[in-house]
Design a protein around this motif. Sequence first.
Motif, short mmCIF file in Angstrom:
data_model
loop_
_atom_site.label_atom_id
_atom_site.label_comp_id
_atom_site.label_asym_id
_atom_site.label_seq_id
_atom_site.Cartn_x
_atom_site.Cartn_y
_atom_site.Cartn_z
N ALA A 382 0.87 -1.37 -0.07
CA ALA A 382 0.16 0.02 0.01
C ALA A 382 0.84 1.20 0.09
O ALA A 382 0.59 2.26 -0.89
N PHE A 383 1.98 1.24 0.79
CA PHE A 383 2.88 2.15 0.77
C PHE A 383 3.55 2.45 -0.52
O PHE A 383 3.92 3.89 -1.12
N ALA A 384 4.12 1.57 -1.10
CA ALA A 384 4.84 1.32 -2.37
C ALA A 384 3.81 2.05 -3.42
O ALA A 384 4.25 3.05 -4.44
N PHE A 385 2.61 1.46 -3.58
CA PHE A 385 1.60 2.15 -4.43
C PHE A 385 1.33 3.58 -4.30
O PHE A 385 1.38 4.50 -5.20
N ARG A 386 1.52 4.11 -2.93
CA ARG A 386 1.12 5.69 -2.77
C ARG A 386 2.36 6.46 -3.27
O ARG A 386 2.18 7.31 -3.78
N GLN A 387 3.64 5.92 -2.92
CA GLN A 387 4.85 6.38 -3.57
C GLN A 387 4.89 6.52 -5.07
O GLN A 387 5.27 7.52 -5.64
N LYS A 388 4.45 5.41 -5.50
CA LYS A 388 4.53 5.46 -7.24
C LYS A 388 3.39 6.33 -7.64
O LYS A 388 3.53 7.06 -8.85
N GLN A 389 2.34 6.40 -6.97
CA GLN A 389 1.27 7.37 -7.26
C GLN A 389 1.78 8.73 -7.18
O GLN A 389 1.38 9.47 -8.52
#
Length: 891
Positions: A382-389
Amino acid sequence: MIRNINKQRYVKYSIVGGVLVFLFFNTFLLAVLFAQESPVSLITNPYVKKLLPTYRGFRELGTGLIDLLYLPKMFGGVDIPDYRLEIDPDDYRFLNSNLPDPFSDEVLKGEVWLTEQYKQTVPAKFVYHDRVYDVDVRYRGENPNHWTEAKRSWQIGFKKKNPFDGLRTIKLIIPTDRDYFVSYLNSYRGQKFSLAVPEKKYVTLHVNGKDMGVYYQIEDWSDAFLEKQQLPTEANLYITEDDAFFGRRDLSAFIDPKLWNKQTEDSFFSFSNFAEIDMLIQLLNTSDAAFFEKHIGDIVDLENFYLWNMVSLLAGSKHQSSTGNMRLYFNTSKGKFEIIPWDVGLSSDINFLPIAPNPWECVVQYPICWNRLVEKILGVPAFAFRQKQILWEYVSQEKNLEDDLAFYDKIYYDMRPHFYADFVKIDSNFEFDRRVQGARALYIEVFHQLRSMFEIESLGGIIRYDGENDRIDIILELNTWADLSLEKIVIPFEETFTGEVRIMKGGEKIASSFISSGEKAVFEDMKYLFRIAPDITRKEELSVELRQYGRRTFPAIQNIEVVLRNAFTGKEVGLRDALLSDERSFSYFEDIAQTPQEFISKHPFFFLRGNEIAVAGTHVIDGPIIVPKNTRLHILPGSTLLFGPRGSLISYSSIEAKGTAFAPITFRGTNAETPWGSVGIANVGNMPSVFEYARFEGGSEAYINGIFFSGMLSSYHSDVEIRDSVIRDARADDGINVKYATAHIERNQFLENSFDGIDLDFSDGIVADNTFEGHGGDAIDLSGSALAIRANAIKNAGDKCISIGEKSLGDVISNNMLTGCAIGIAVKDSSTPKISSNEITGNGIGINAYRKKEVFGGGMPELYDNNIHDNGKDIESDEFSKIIMKEESYE
């Protein structure tokens, strides 16, 4: 005109042709040697070492000759500060002679850093704009590139009573170390992302009359830095200790709190408390992924983290790592870490990005990764997704790169005449241009690479007190080959202690004692032997269990004494400079993320309304109660909450406390003579808490989960509305304190509070139709805010009726009645309020504009149609301030 070019240089360069043959011969000889030997053996080759000084001399001459071709381009550019250092010749010689030999094998191999023995300071005079400062100067920069050439990096320390532009220390760095404009652009990106970044500028420097060319100036870490960033200054700013990593790349700052050093410090404890960094390290090193995911966002500001990490990603840099350049600021208004971009660098290697498989495996199985914090946070999907977003939002728009390049190009255009005229820099002007343009191209390459990735896929120790379990953990770092015996432990207490004290090792009791009304527990002649395994670093943990009877007291962990003895030499070995961590700072940390159901089971006088929490009736709160995040607390009309001396109500969700005129809601102490803590709201955002027909009386402050709640009612990073209520007899700094939020405070009574009635820091909103009377400090105190203050009646405040400071912009102060205060309205520190239609009478000073803090300017109020009379002095201002009188009315 040409800046600072020594005319004698032209004579020297005009005869340089006569030695060009020797220069070419020398270069040819070096080329032959380079072709025959490996780089490592070459630099220590005795023949090459003899030629190196000559080679460097001719290189400087050759560089100067090339630079003369740029003579027409040495005109123009922006004006930049020109500093002058005057150092006694003997002191200057000492500075240079104290450096490591630049031609020694160790320096040439990069095996020597500028450690403390080389960082000796000497007195000097610093001159700028004809003003002379007494300073202490030294060379700076651990790496040899800072001090092996003629142009060297400097650190200049100013006297406490005479800072320079509000700074006690400035660092002048050779621009090549920051790749000329790379750090400048990285810092600009950090500012675009609303990150705290140090001030930077380019300057020129003369040392004893010699032109040393252009330097990159950056401010030091200090309270002034935090002030200018509008961040709480009563806070810890941690940096990694680079010296500790020299020759020890197996270390990681994220597994050892000893590798961190404080640059600024809070004052909430009588000792230097490392609880927050210790808490973060404990959390990072848990192998329980679910626990980590649940709690990391409660101690690290994740949105700040993503933006900080994006500065590195956009530069392809991993220079901020587990072994250096990390800057962690613990924001005490959030109870969370924020990360500061520092010396980010630039690279085309983006393969380190944790988009690759299993970054979690790296953290769990290996002692060190590139950056443990980054790897572990981005190991959570979930955190990696937010960073990539966030990253995709930036790299998907070419205009963002265009803006960055426009900034880069402008500073290059503005500064290049200064660099062209810098004859001390190691690079020729041709090489300077090549490097600048190369870095520009690299920024473009990394930006497009990032975008394509989306498109394709792809014996010290620690003493830690656990207040919840009444246990002291003593972690011994046994960095020795010798076996050690534990001989003595002394546990002192803050007050007299009654109960049993047990010393435990691995679940085994090795000593115990019953103490009756004693001030300390002493264990001697235990002779417990620690057998050291054949490794370099060992840690052993002891637990001290406290089983108390009667009144509870706390151990004075800063005075704990641990004595060991070397089993072979018989010499005493003490636990010295132990890092201290009082976990009472975070005793309620896990409560932040509990579910409403878990909260109700712990506090049964509350009840559920759907998935929200409610309370009604009269209840006693003896200790802190933590309302978790992601719910809402309803306090029903007619409720009374009675707080004991340790009692506080801290909510990470919004509060709705709507009483009525006939059924108000009351918050007061169980004993009117003893103050209680605080009602605090933290990190809720724009879901406002609402208090109507509420009565607050006799409260003070609280320090819980890393947040200092300074008001009887405090709302931080959480919008709040307060109406038709009474705030009386607050015993700490503020009746109400609001930070970084929108506040609507209307039709309330503020009565006889010990210090300030309302303190609003970096907030907006409205304060209207309230009554203030009998305050020890200010009735209303604004810092860095923009509020409408209107139609309030303020009487008899010991300091200011209204105080406006710390660059408050856009305040409108209108239709208030201000009387009986030391100062009616104080406007200070670059604040620019509009003051209209107020009745200001019977005060010591009606309106006073002045500068209080050197990092700001003076006060600049605009006055419209006010009635100011019968004050000791109606209007006053200092030399830094200006009061602007307007004839028209303000609407």
